[in-house]
Design an enzyme around this catalytic site. Structure first.
Site, short mmCIF file in Angstrom:
data_model
loop_
_atom_site.label_atom_id
_atom_site.label_comp_id
_atom_site.label_asym_id
_atom_site.label_seq_id
_atom_site.Cartn_x
_atom_site.Cartn_y
_atom_site.Cartn_z
N GLU A 172 0.83 -1.21 0.00
CA GLU A 172 0.00 0.00 0.00
C GLU A 172 0.86 1.26 0.00
OE1 GLU A 172 -2.35 -1.44 3.38
OE2 GLU A 172 -4.14 -1.05 2.18
N GLU A 186 -3.93 -9.69 3.37
CA GLU A 186 -4.74 -9.42 4.57
C GLU A 186 -5.86 -10.41 4.78
OE1 GLU A 186 -3.55 -7.21 2.52
OE2 GLU A 186 -2.92 -5.40 3.60
N1 CAA Z 1 4.12 -8.47 11.67
C1 CAA Z 1 4.81 -8.93 12.73
N2 CAA Z 1 5.68 -9.97 12.66
C2 CAA Z 1 5.85 -10.54 11.46
C3 CAA Z 1 5.17 -10.11 10.31
C4 CAA Z 1 4.27 -9.01 10.44
N3 CAA Z 1 3.60 -8.53 9.40
N4 CAA Z 1 5.54 -10.88 9.27
C5 CAA Z 1 6.44 -11.75 9.75
N5 CAA Z 1 6.62 -11.56 11.08
C6 CAA Z 1 7.54 -12.28 11.96
C7 CAA Z 1 7.18 -13.76 12.10
O1 CAA Z 1 6.26 -13.97 13.13
C8 CAA Z 1 8.53 -14.38 12.38
O2 CAA Z 1 8.81 -14.14 13.74
P1 CAA Z 1 9.61 -15.25 14.60
O3 CAA Z 1 10.93 -15.42 13.89
O4 CAA Z 1 9.70 -14.65 15.95
O5 CAA Z 1 8.76 -16.49 14.55
C9 CAA Z 1 9.51 -13.50 11.58
O6 CAA Z 1 8.82 -12.27 11.32
C10 CAA Z 1 9.91 -14.10 10.25
O7 CAA Z 1 8.72 -14.50 9.55
P2 CAA Z 1 8.61 -15.90 8.78
O8 CAA Z 1 9.14 -16.98 9.63
O9 CAA Z 1 7.21 -16.00 8.31
O10 CAA Z 1 9.62 -15.64 7.58
P3 CAA Z 1 9.52 -16.08 6.05
O11 CAA Z 1 10.72 -15.57 5.41
O12 CAA Z 1 9.17 -17.52 5.96
O13 CAA Z 1 8.25 -15.28 5.46
C11 CAA Z 1 6.84 -13.37 5.01
C12 CAA Z 1 8.27 -13.89 5.34
C13 CAA Z 1 6.44 -13.85 3.61
C14 CAA Z 1 6.90 -11.88 5.05
C15 CAA Z 1 5.83 -13.93 6.04
O14 CAA Z 1 6.33 -13.67 7.33
C16 CAA Z 1 4.46 -13.31 5.96
O15 CAA Z 1 3.67 -13.72 5.15
N6 CAA Z 1 4.20 -12.31 6.82
C17 CAA Z 1 2.89 -11.71 6.94
C18 CAA Z 1 2.64 -10.76 5.84
C19 CAA Z 1 1.30 -10.13 6.01
O16 CAA Z 1 0.30 -10.76 6.27
N7 CAA Z 1 1.27 -8.81 5.83
C20 CAA Z 1 0.04 -8.07 5.91
C21 CAA Z 1 -0.10 -7.55 7.28
S1 CAA Z 1 -1.68 -6.81 7.46
C22 CAA Z 1 -1.56 -5.28 6.80
O17 CAA Z 1 -0.57 -4.90 6.26
C23 CAA Z 1 -2.83 -4.50 6.99
C24 CAA Z 1 -2.84 -3.14 6.43
O18 CAA Z 1 -3.49 -2.87 5.45
C25 CAA Z 1 -2.13 -2.06 7.13
#
Ligand code: CAA
Length: 693
Positions: free
Chosen positions: A99, A119
């Protein structure tokens, strides 16, 4: 903020994924404002340090009061800047991260980038303009598809769709700065995504398209609230002025983010990551290299497991006892790939590339080259022991030896080898090339690095691996068993298969226990029970009559030729009523609440026993297993989470009541449930305490 000539480069640096926590938002606002006011800056590049551009909002901040500035405020400030702003993305620009880029005039990406709005997977919709801006850039159909699936798209597709302006080979920031300089030199007009209209205008005359999409989604989403809200938000993008659309999106987002569904889905997001952590592993332990796999058995499971390896680019050899079985297995694999190609899910070249990674043989000698061997032969201890005896003689000294047993004792299998340390269980779920869950069964002697290797391989082949201990049926199937028993018991007490299945589906399962038995084949359990000398009142009568389920067109239901839709069958209902009579059970009307609780509470009870015995490390692991392996509705967070949510005292009391009503002792609350309920505790806190210990 750094400078490269007249270009300011703002670098977000918040490892590991540059989540948009409060300090990141505040920092961006401060530096964009500074750069905008600095007359010597002619363009601004925004990028992320480390492995990825911002992967979205900081999910841990959800449900807490938002500290300003909010993300929408930061993006609005970026949109107002009169000099070129360029987002330079790599890794996974997701959610709020994507975004932010939509607030910039241009977007450039490194080649392997995957961009998306995930999301929906957290039970929310994009809340900082994603639903309003993405369709303006890529069109309504593509935008809606991305928002509804939550799946990211590769940079190449993003370029074709107009989401990305250029793919930068080599150094991303240097390339982005060069792009910025080109924009300045060419005096290229600045593109404000919020002002684009050409891709959404055609939809203004067709609001019915959104109704169609909503009807489709309602059918598929099984109780999820976010998909319908997403459609509503995109409809607002088309029908309202942009500022009103943004307001509507915000309202919908706010309602979802404080709701129970999103809370449960966020819980599962973190539970999945927690499951990757094994409490007693030595730190710094390295998994072994796995470059080649061998799968023993080309049946349904063996074929699916082999496909999972090939799909991840790992060469795999499939071993069968004879050419005919091998051919049958390979024909099925090829047919499966062909179906994916026909559906448009896979390109023909990609299917060919994957198929080429598979080799078949009838010689066990192939095992010699394997870094991991997965045995997927008939579910019988003696056969498994023979296979492991052979593996012990042939496999490399450091090969991981895994069994795909669903019930059998992995320690006994390991003991047939001289290397029980190298042995564990990898319990895949059918269809193994599709289902995400992988139970990794840790034997008494399994070496830590063998366990770490199985976990790493599981992740590499796209699974969600969860470590479980040795017991009959491990976690998932062990908990399924009391549910199936109760489902049968409900029939004897007065319900019909369709009542039980309808209640389960209404709760959120993709299908009820009887439709599931028909799909899996009633004969499977019937054969096992025959061997054990036990009998199920209704299911075994059906199997005796050759009613094996879908494969014979008849089971608990009737299936018309070529159809998978269950049709209730009066003959089955007669069998049920007669069985109640024979057993002297008075049939009564059983309401939906009792049906659901009688199906689910015994599972929770069994889950409590599993936790107490240490078969699962934490309650959240059990929840991950049920969500990814058995279609537990993700928005209800898993059985143990659901129990905590209801309150353990309630679950305990209901179980005690049902034990009395049905005269069924197995329903009595387990010691752990009873103890936690008395302490006003929760399964979540029990798991946490154990992990800390
Ligand atoms: N917020 C907080 N912590 C997060 C995070 C987030 N968005 N994304 C990842 N983390 C944390 C994980 O919990 C993990 O923590 P630990 O090591 O303590 O377990 C660490 O970061 C690494 O994450 P992964 O183990 O998942 O690492 P990966 O390399 O396998 O994957 C990723 C990376 C593809 C970014 C995956 O973490 C992911 O899909 N994250 C979520 C992405 C997401 O859903 N974003 C949208 C958020 S909602 C939003 O943005 C709403 C809005 O409109 C404002």
């Amino acid at each position: 903020m750094q400078r490269d000539g007249a270009v300011a480069v703002i670098v977000v640096d918040n490892p590991p994924v540059n989540a948009l926590k409060h300090e990141v938002r505040a920092g961006m606002l401060e530096h964009f404002t500074k750069a905008a006011a600095d007359n010597s800056v002619e363009a601004i590049v925004l990028t992320g340090a480390g492995r990825t551009f911002m992967a979205g909002a900081d999910i841990t901040e959800f449900g807490k009061p938002m500290k300003p500035p909010g993300l929408a405020e930061v993006i609005a400030a970026i949109e107002k800047i009169h000099k070129p702003t360029i987002a330079a993305v790599h890794g996974t620009p997701l959610g709020g991260g994507l975004e932010v880029t939509l607030g910039c005039h241009f977007r450039v990406a490194a080649p392997g980038t995957r961009l998306g709005l995930p999301e929906i997977k957290l039970g929310i919709i994009p809340g900082a303009g994603g639903t309003q801006l993405l369709p303006r850039l890529v069109g309504v159909e593509k935008g809606l598809a991305m928002i509804l699936s939550g799946d990211p798209i590769p940079a190449k597709d993003a370029l074709a769709a107009g989401l990305v302006d250029e793919i930068i080979e080599g150094d991303l920031v240097k390339g982005a700065v060069a792009f910025a300089k080109k924009v300045i030199a060419e005096k290229r007009p600045l593109r404000h995504v919020r002002d684009l209209d050409d891709k959404i205008a055609p939809f203004r005359a067709h609001p019915d398209k959104f109704n169609e999409a909503a009807a489709n989604v309602s059918k598929k989403s099984r109780g999820l609230e976010a998909p319908l809200a997403a459609i509503e938000a995109v409809r607002a993008a088309v029908t309202l002025p942009v500022d009103d659309g943004l307001k509507r999106e915000r309202e919908l987002f706010m309602k979802l983010v404080v709701g129970e569904q999103s809370k449960a889905q966020r819980y599962i997001f973190f539970a999945e990551r927690e499951a990757a952590k094994i409490p007693d592993m030595p730190s710094g332990l390295k998994p072994r290299e796995v470059a080649r796999a061998v799968v023993i058995g080309a049946g349904t499971m063996g074929g699916g497991i082999s496909m999972s390896f090939a799909n991840a680019g790992i060469p795999v050899t499939v071993v069968e006892t004879n050419e005919e079985a091998l051919k049958r297995g390979f024909d099925t694999i090829q047919k499966n790939y062909q179906i994916s190609v026909q559906r448009g899910a896979l390109k023909q070249e990609e299917a060919d590339r994957r198929f080429a990674l598979l080799t078949g043989t009838t010689s066990m000698d192939a095992v010699k080259d394997a870094d991991i061997v997965i045995e997927a032969v008939f579910e019988e201890m003696e056969i498994k022991k023979q296979v492991f005896g052979a593996l012990d003689k042939l496999a490399k000294p450091n090969a991981v030896l895994a069994t795909n047993t669903s019930y059998l004792n992995v320690d006994q299998i390991a003991q047939t080898t001289k290397r029980p340390k190298e042995v564990l269980g990898t319990h895949f779920f059918s269809p193994a090339n599709v289902m995400k869950l992988l139970e990794i069964v840790r034997g008494k002697e399994t070496a830590p690095d063998v366990l770490a290797t199985a976990m790493a391989v599981g992740r590499k082949i796209g699974k969600v691996p969860v470590v479980v201990g040795v017991c009959h049926g491990f976690v998932g199937n062990r908990m399924l068993s009391p549910r199936q028993n109760q489902a049968e018991r409900l029939l004897l007490e007065g319900a019909l298969p369709r009542d039980v299945d309808a209640a389960a589906v209404e709760f959120g399962f993709p299908m009820g226990p009887f439709a599931m038995s028909d799909l899996a084949g009633i004969d499977v359990g019937w054969r096992i029970r025959k061997a054990l000398g036990t009998r199920n009142e209704i299911a075994d009568q059906l199997a005796d009559k050759g009613r094996y389920g879908q494969k014979t067109g008849r089971g608990f239901y009737i299936y018309e030729k070529g159809s998978r839709s269950p049709i209730p069958d009066p003959e089955v209902e007669e069998i049920i009523v007669a069985a109640s009579k024979r057993l002297g059970i008075a049939r009564r009307v059983i309401d939906k609440q009792e049906i659901v609780e009688r199906l689910i509470f015994p599972m929770i009870n069994e889950g409590a026993k599993i936790l107490d015995e240490g078969i699962a490390y934490r309650a959240s692991d059990i929840d991950v297993i049920w969500v990814y392996g058995y279609g537990w509705p993700v928005w209800r967070g898993g059985p143990m989470y659901y129990a905590d949510h209801l309150g353990l005292a309630y679950v305990r009391d209901q179980l005690a009541k049902y034990a009395k009503v049905s005269g069924n002792k197995s329903l009595e609350p387990s010691p752990l449930l009873t103890r936690l309920a008395a302490e006003n505790g929760s399964f979540a806190s029990f798991g946490a305490k154990k992990s800390a210990a």
